[in-house]
Enzyme design. Structure first.
Site, short mmCIF file in Angstrom:
data_model
loop_
_atom_site.label_atom_id
_atom_site.label_comp_id
_atom_site.label_asym_id
_atom_site.label_seq_id
_atom_site.Cartn_x
_atom_site.Cartn_y
_atom_site.Cartn_z
CD GLU A 15 -3.64 -5.80 2.98
OE1 GLU A 15 -2.43 -5.54 3.02
OE2 GLU A 15 -4.52 -5.13 3.58
CD GLU B 233 -2.90 -1.03 2.42
OE1 GLU B 233 -4.00 -1.60 2.31
OE2 GLU B 233 -2.54 -0.40 3.44
C1 BGP Z 1 -4.21 -2.55 5.36
C2 BGP Z 1 -2.85 -3.05 5.79
C3 BGP Z 1 -2.85 -4.30 6.58
C4 BGP Z 1 -4.08 -4.51 7.40
C5 BGP Z 1 -5.35 -4.02 6.80
C6 BGP Z 1 -6.55 -4.03 7.71
O1 BGP Z 1 -4.16 -1.19 5.23
O2 BGP Z 1 -2.07 -3.30 4.65
O3 BGP Z 1 -1.65 -4.34 7.28
O4 BGP Z 1 -3.92 -4.35 8.69
O5 BGP Z 1 -5.24 -2.77 6.26
O6 BGP Z 1 -6.55 -2.90 8.51
P1 BGP Z 1 -6.68 -2.97 10.09
O7 BGP Z 1 -5.72 -3.98 10.56
O8 BGP Z 1 -6.39 -1.60 10.55
O9 BGP Z 1 -8.09 -3.37 10.36
#
Ligand code: BGP
Length: 484
Positions: free
Chosen positions: A383, A190
């Site tokens: 993701e 990201e």
């Molecule tokens: C993205 C990241 C991940 C992950 C995901 C979910 O931005 O790449 O590392 O954590 O978000 O977000 P969160 O864990 O804040 O719910």
């Protein structure tokens, strides 16, 4: 269903959110090890903490901290010591690709070390060999937010062009020792995160910057150069290797058909999303950059030769995270809601998760068509998933809310492939419960495997299959056909 027979069904985690063992194996301290969390915080304090993220005071306190309870990324779910057991569960699930990140400070503890840490390299040789043994391809993220602290304190992190050289040396070391074990490489997780969460994205601390916004884009420019030089190095050292460019995808709709709202949506799509992929996929800054920098009041230094570097290092595929969609409007009074990395405008047609993220499976089909049309490169959903507070009852977790979320997104992936999109893979985020990145909460769970650990690290750390484990197993074994 339209999924090709070698479609990649997988799961994703990140080192700082899973590994723990922050000081084992000669690992150096990294920037995520310094993020503070208090389990006594209420929901609002947790959101405020997400938005503040890091201050100079917190940074100093964390460097001298004598306890780890308030630093969940230091212990996470101990994947470092439990990876064999977890990979056995992933094999049982039927995953054919596993995405995780490599900890820079496990390979170069200080970031500027002359030679790499052999114990760190051996850990990843063992981890990735185990993946292969269990039938999983390896999708490795080279940097998922956690850089060696020494590069920040001694060199100023990504503000300093020297960090580009340290990063490329790190990447080349990975290609030399792990090149035969990794199938897909992602230099940066990201990369647009730098704008929305500058400490995670490029290790910037707001109270240390006079011109914070320009510093963010100067760091991003250096990351673009590091990305391009890394792609070029991989193609030279590992002919045929696949390197991707990734963003957090903020799919944005106009709030109304009012032309001003439609234009705002175009600007948000470009400035928050496409700007980053245009540089990494097209190898140059897009035509709207000058206007964008003027609108955002940004000034950066581009040195001689930088444009040539970008041109020579274009990525081979596009990766993105997709959790929710956004709304654009010029109406500043529009109702707000939380989202990945940011807070956005509410869409009255969409339900939200417990954390306020707007659930929009059809938005995924829209996004896949848009991005394939723009880049004509293979797409990878790196993701996707639902963060929720799961309850264990009689050693079971009945997470039908997660199954519903995943089912509808898989359905829209199928639609997009029927639309002609070249979608090569899908790695469900947080395939096993890990510490959340934004809010640092262990209680915000994404996995199909429950981990018995609370927000202060207490618990057996036992792994428990949720109902979604069986659902995803059926989905994979039927190549996306059996999702009911
Ligand atoms: C993205 C990241 C991940 C992950 C995901 C979910 O931005 O790449 O590392 O954590 O978000 O977000 P969160 O864990 O804040 O719910």
């Amino acid at each position: 269903m339209a999924f090709q027979k070698d479609f990649l069904w997988g799961g994703a985690i990140a080192a700082s959110q899973a590994d723990g063992a922050y000081d084992k194996g000669k690992k150096g301290l990294d920037t995520q090890d310094l993020r503070y969390f208090d389990a006594n915080w209420d929901k609002e304090q947790r959101t405020v903490n997400r938005n503040i993220n890091m201050t100079s005071e917190r940074f100093e306190e964390a460097l001298n901290a004598q306890e780890n309870t308030h630093y969940p990324f230091r212990w996470a779910i101990d994947f470092y010591d439990n990876y064999k057991e977890d990979l056995a569960l992933f094999e049982e699930l039927g995953l054919n690709v596993f995405r995780t990140s490599i900890s820079w400070s496990r390979i170069f503890p200080n970031g500027d070390d002359e030679t790499p840490n052999q114990e760190g390299i051996q850990f990843y040789v063992d981890l990735f060999s185990e993946c292969k043994k269990r039938g999983m391809k390896v999708f490795a993220t080279i940097l998922h937010y956690n850089i060696p602290v020494n590069l920040v304190t001694k060199y100023g992190g990504w503000k300093n062009r020297q960090t580009i050289d340290f990063y490329v040396k790190y990447a080349r070391t990975l290609f030399k020792h792990l090149g035969n074990l990794v199938d897909y490489w992602l230099p940066f997780n990201e990369i647009n995160c730098a704008r929305f969460n500058p400490y995670n994205g490029c290790c910037l601390i707001k109270d240390q910057e006079e011109d914070y916004d320009s510093a963010i884009f100067q760091c991003t420019h250096h990351q673009f150069l590091a990305n391009a030089l890394t792609v070029e190095a991989a193609h030279e050292m590992l002919p045929g290797s696949m390197l991707g460019g990734m963003i957090a995808r903020f799919t944005t709709y106009p709030a109304t058909p009012k032309p001003e709202d439609v234009m705002q949506a175009v600007l948000d799509e470009n400035y928050k999303n496409y700007f980053y992929l245009d540089v990494m996929a097209h190898g140059e800054y897009p035509s709207y950059t000058k206007r964008m920098f003027k609108d955002l009041n940004i000034t950066i230094k581009i040195e001689d030769g930088d444009t040539e570097i970008l041109k020579k290092g274009k990525v081979d595929f596009i990766a993105f995270s997709y959790y929710m969609s956004m709304v654009a409007t010029t109406d500043t009074t529009h109702e707000k809601t939380s989202a990945n990395l940011v807070t956005g405008n509410k869409n009255p047609y969409l339900k939200t998760s417990e954390w306020g993220w707007q659930i929009d499976p059809i938005g995924l089909r829209i996004t896949l068509n848009d991005m394939y049309d723009r880049y004509r490169l293979p797409l990878f959903i790196a993701e996707n998933g639902l963060g929720a507070t799961d309850i264990v009852e009689d050693d079971k977790v009945h997470d039908d809310y997660r199954i519903n979320y995943l089912r509808e997104h898989v359905r829209q992936m199928d639609e997009a492939i029927q639309d002609g999109v070249d979608l090569i893979g899908y790695t469900m985020w947080g395939i096993i419960d890990i510490v959340s990145c934004g809010t640092i909460e262990m209680s915000k769970r994404y996995g199909v495997i429950y981990v018995d650990r609370d927000e202060e690290g207490n618990g057996t750390n036992r792994r428990i299959k949720k109902d979604s484990f069986t659902w995803y197993q059926k989905c994979i074994n039927s190549n996306g056909a059996d999702i009911e």
